[in-house]
Design a protein around this motif. Sequence first.
Motif, PDB file in Angstrom:
ATOM      1  N   GLY A 297      -5.154  -4.340  -9.652  1.00  0.00           N
ATOM      2  CA  GLY A 297      -6.182  -4.016 -10.628  1.00  0.00           C
ATOM      3  C   GLY A 297      -7.417  -4.896 -10.569  1.00  0.00           C
ATOM      4  O   GLY A 297      -8.401  -4.626 -11.262  1.00  0.00           O
ATOM      5  N   LEU A 298      -7.396  -5.945  -9.721  1.00  0.00           N
ATOM      6  CA  LEU A 298      -8.462  -6.948  -9.764  1.00  0.00           C
ATOM      7  C   LEU A 298      -9.865  -6.395  -9.532  1.00  0.00           C
ATOM      8  O   LEU A 298     -10.757  -6.619 -10.365  1.00  0.00           O
ATOM      9  N   PRO A 299     -10.154  -5.677  -8.443  1.00  0.00           N
ATOM     10  CA  PRO A 299     -11.541  -5.219  -8.267  1.00  0.00           C
ATOM     11  C   PRO A 299     -12.003  -4.262  -9.361  1.00  0.00           C
ATOM     12  O   PRO A 299     -13.171  -4.286  -9.760  1.00  0.00           O
TER      13      PRO A 299
ATOM     14  N   GLU B 195      -4.838  -0.911 -13.854  1.00  0.00           N
ATOM     15  CA  GLU B 195      -4.069  -0.901 -12.604  1.00  0.00           C
ATOM     16  C   GLU B 195      -4.784   0.019 -11.623  1.00  0.00           C
ATOM     17  O   GLU B 195      -5.469   0.967 -12.034  1.00  0.00           O
ATOM     18  N   ASN B 196      -4.632  -0.229 -10.323  1.00  0.00           N
ATOM     19  CA  ASN B 196      -5.325   0.632  -9.355  1.00  0.00           C
ATOM     20  C   ASN B 196      -4.648   1.995  -9.222  1.00  0.00           C
ATOM     21  O   ASN B 196      -5.290   3.040  -9.283  1.00  0.00           O
ATOM     22  N   ASN B 197      -3.344   1.998  -9.031  1.00  0.00           N
ATOM     23  CA  ASN B 197      -2.598   3.257  -8.963  1.00  0.00           C
ATOM     24  C   ASN B 197      -1.149   2.960  -9.319  1.00  0.00           C
ATOM     25  O   ASN B 197      -0.777   1.805  -9.523  1.00  0.00           O
ATOM     26  N   SER B 198      -0.335   3.988  -9.368  1.00  0.00           N
ATOM     27  CA  SER B 198       1.081   3.754  -9.641  1.00  0.00           C
ATOM     28  C   SER B 198       1.902   4.923  -9.117  1.00  0.00           C
ATOM     29  O   SER B 198       1.517   6.083  -9.267  1.00  0.00           O
TER      30      SER B 198
ATOM     31  N   PHE C 237      -5.634   2.432 -17.701  1.00  0.00           N
ATOM     32  CA  PHE C 237      -6.593   2.941 -16.716  1.00  0.00           C
ATOM     33  C   PHE C 237      -5.940   2.928 -15.341  1.00  0.00           C
ATOM     34  O   PHE C 237      -5.364   1.919 -14.924  1.00  0.00           O
ATOM     35  N   LEU C 238      -6.030   4.046 -14.639  1.00  0.00           N
ATOM     36  CA  LEU C 238      -5.626   4.143 -13.239  1.00  0.00           C
ATOM     37  C   LEU C 238      -6.760   4.790 -12.460  1.00  0.00           C
ATOM     38  O   LEU C 238      -7.448   5.668 -12.976  1.00  0.00           O
ATOM     39  N   ASP C 239      -6.910   4.386 -11.208  1.00  0.00           N
ATOM     40  CA  ASP C 239      -7.790   5.156 -10.336  1.00  0.00           C
ATOM     41  C   ASP C 239      -7.126   6.499 -10.050  1.00  0.00           C
ATOM     42  O   ASP C 239      -7.752   7.550 -10.173  1.00  0.00           O
TER      43      ASP C 239
ATOM     44  N   ARG D 250      -3.048   6.790 -24.429  1.00  0.00           N
ATOM     45  CA  ARG D 250      -3.927   7.550 -23.537  1.00  0.00           C
ATOM     46  C   ARG D 250      -3.927   6.916 -22.153  1.00  0.00           C
ATOM     47  O   ARG D 250      -3.866   5.686 -22.033  1.00  0.00           O
ATOM     48  N   ILE D 251      -4.014   7.753 -21.130  1.00  0.00           N
ATOM     49  CA  ILE D 251      -4.157   7.277 -19.757  1.00  0.00           C
ATOM     50  C   ILE D 251      -5.444   7.866 -19.193  1.00  0.00           C
ATOM     51  O   ILE D 251      -5.636   9.083 -19.186  1.00  0.00           O
ATOM     52  N   TYR D 252      -6.316   6.985 -18.739  1.00  0.00           N
ATOM     53  CA  TYR D 252      -7.559   7.402 -18.100  1.00  0.00           C
ATOM     54  C   TYR D 252      -7.347   7.401 -16.590  1.00  0.00           C
ATOM     55  O   TYR D 252      -7.056   6.350 -15.999  1.00  0.00           O
ATOM     56  N   VAL D 253      -7.466   8.538 -15.961  1.00  0.00           N
ATOM     57  CA  VAL D 253      -7.288   8.655 -14.510  1.00  0.00           C
ATOM     58  C   VAL D 253      -8.654   8.935 -13.896  1.00  0.00           C
ATOM     59  O   VAL D 253      -9.211  10.023 -14.068  1.00  0.00           O
ATOM     60  N   ALA D 254      -9.185   7.954 -13.173  1.00  0.00           N
ATOM     61  CA  ALA D 254     -10.576   8.039 -12.730  1.00  0.00           C
ATOM     62  C   ALA D 254     -10.841   9.216 -11.799  1.00  0.00           C
ATOM     63  O   ALA D 254     -11.893   9.847 -11.872  1.00  0.00           O
ATOM     64  N   ARG D 255      -9.903   9.522 -10.934  1.00  0.00           N
ATOM     65  CA  ARG D 255     -10.143  10.617  -9.988  1.00  0.00           C
ATOM     66  C   ARG D 255     -10.220  11.988 -10.655  1.00  0.00           C
ATOM     67  O   ARG D 255     -10.601  12.962 -10.014  1.00  0.00           O
ATOM     68  N   GLU D 256      -9.883  12.048 -11.927  1.00  0.00           N
ATOM     69  CA  GLU D 256      -9.998  13.308 -12.655  1.00  0.00           C
ATOM     70  C   GLU D 256     -11.382  13.491 -13.277  1.00  0.00           C
ATOM     71  O   GLU D 256     -11.645  14.514 -13.922  1.00  0.00           O
ATOM     72  N   ALA D 257     -12.273  12.518 -13.063  1.00  0.00           N
ATOM     73  CA  ALA D 257     -13.628  12.619 -13.620  1.00  0.00           C
ATOM     74  C   ALA D 257     -14.402  13.736 -12.940  1.00  0.00           C
ATOM     75  O   ALA D 257     -14.154  14.081 -11.784  1.00  0.00           O
ATOM     76  N   ASP D 258     -15.346  14.301 -13.666  1.00  0.00           N
ATOM     77  CA  ASP D 258     -16.219  15.321 -13.089  1.00  0.00           C
ATOM     78  C   ASP D 258     -17.029  14.733 -11.938  1.00  0.00           C
ATOM     79  O   ASP D 258     -17.363  13.538 -11.949  1.00  0.00           O
TER      80      ASP D 258
END
Length: 217
Positions: free
Chosen positions: A88-90, A139-142, A167-169, A189-197
Amino acid sequence: MENLEKTTGREMARTTNLDKQLFQALDRAAQAKYKQFALAYAQDSKQFINKILRDYEASERFPVHVLQTIKSIPKSKYDSAVCILRGGLPYSLLFEADGWKMHYVVCGRKNEEFGNLRFDATIDPTLKKIQGKKVLLIENNSHTGNSPGTVANELTTRYKIQQPDLFLDYFCPGGSFSSDKDKLAQYSRIYVAREADVASEAERQKLIKEFLTKLEK
């Protein structure tokens, strides 16, 4: 038509250059920040890897969906965020650049061995400030949800935090986490970045410039 093609080419060149600058600025920040925690990984066989570079640098396009998601999350809802090292660091540095308070914990497979999960909350003396608060885990992914789930459980037990968010990418393809109702229920709630428009090119450039400026301050 020829002038249009030349203009488009110049715009793409600028975009690629800005993407490269942001990749480089983030990696410099990540490598510098990691030195604070390197001792906790002194016995690990695997070196620190900036997962944003690993996943996206070859494309020459910075993952603007990550920046979009960071901007969309309401900071006022949370006291702070907790970075799950090391993956998750970067991402956490981008959150910090956008004004988030950040704390750090170690959680993950030691020497990349499945079933050898470790948790360490002693590396960050500020972590106790989350007592009773609402926090966002980063976290970056899981694949299985085990690492973020362990952090959620440990922080709830130790610091009586409110139900955390995550938060996950992205969810790892083929993994069980995205369909595991019990593990998903650990978070409100889980925010999944790749699901962004998908951002327009103008929006991409604006976000990249904004975060590049913030990281280079």
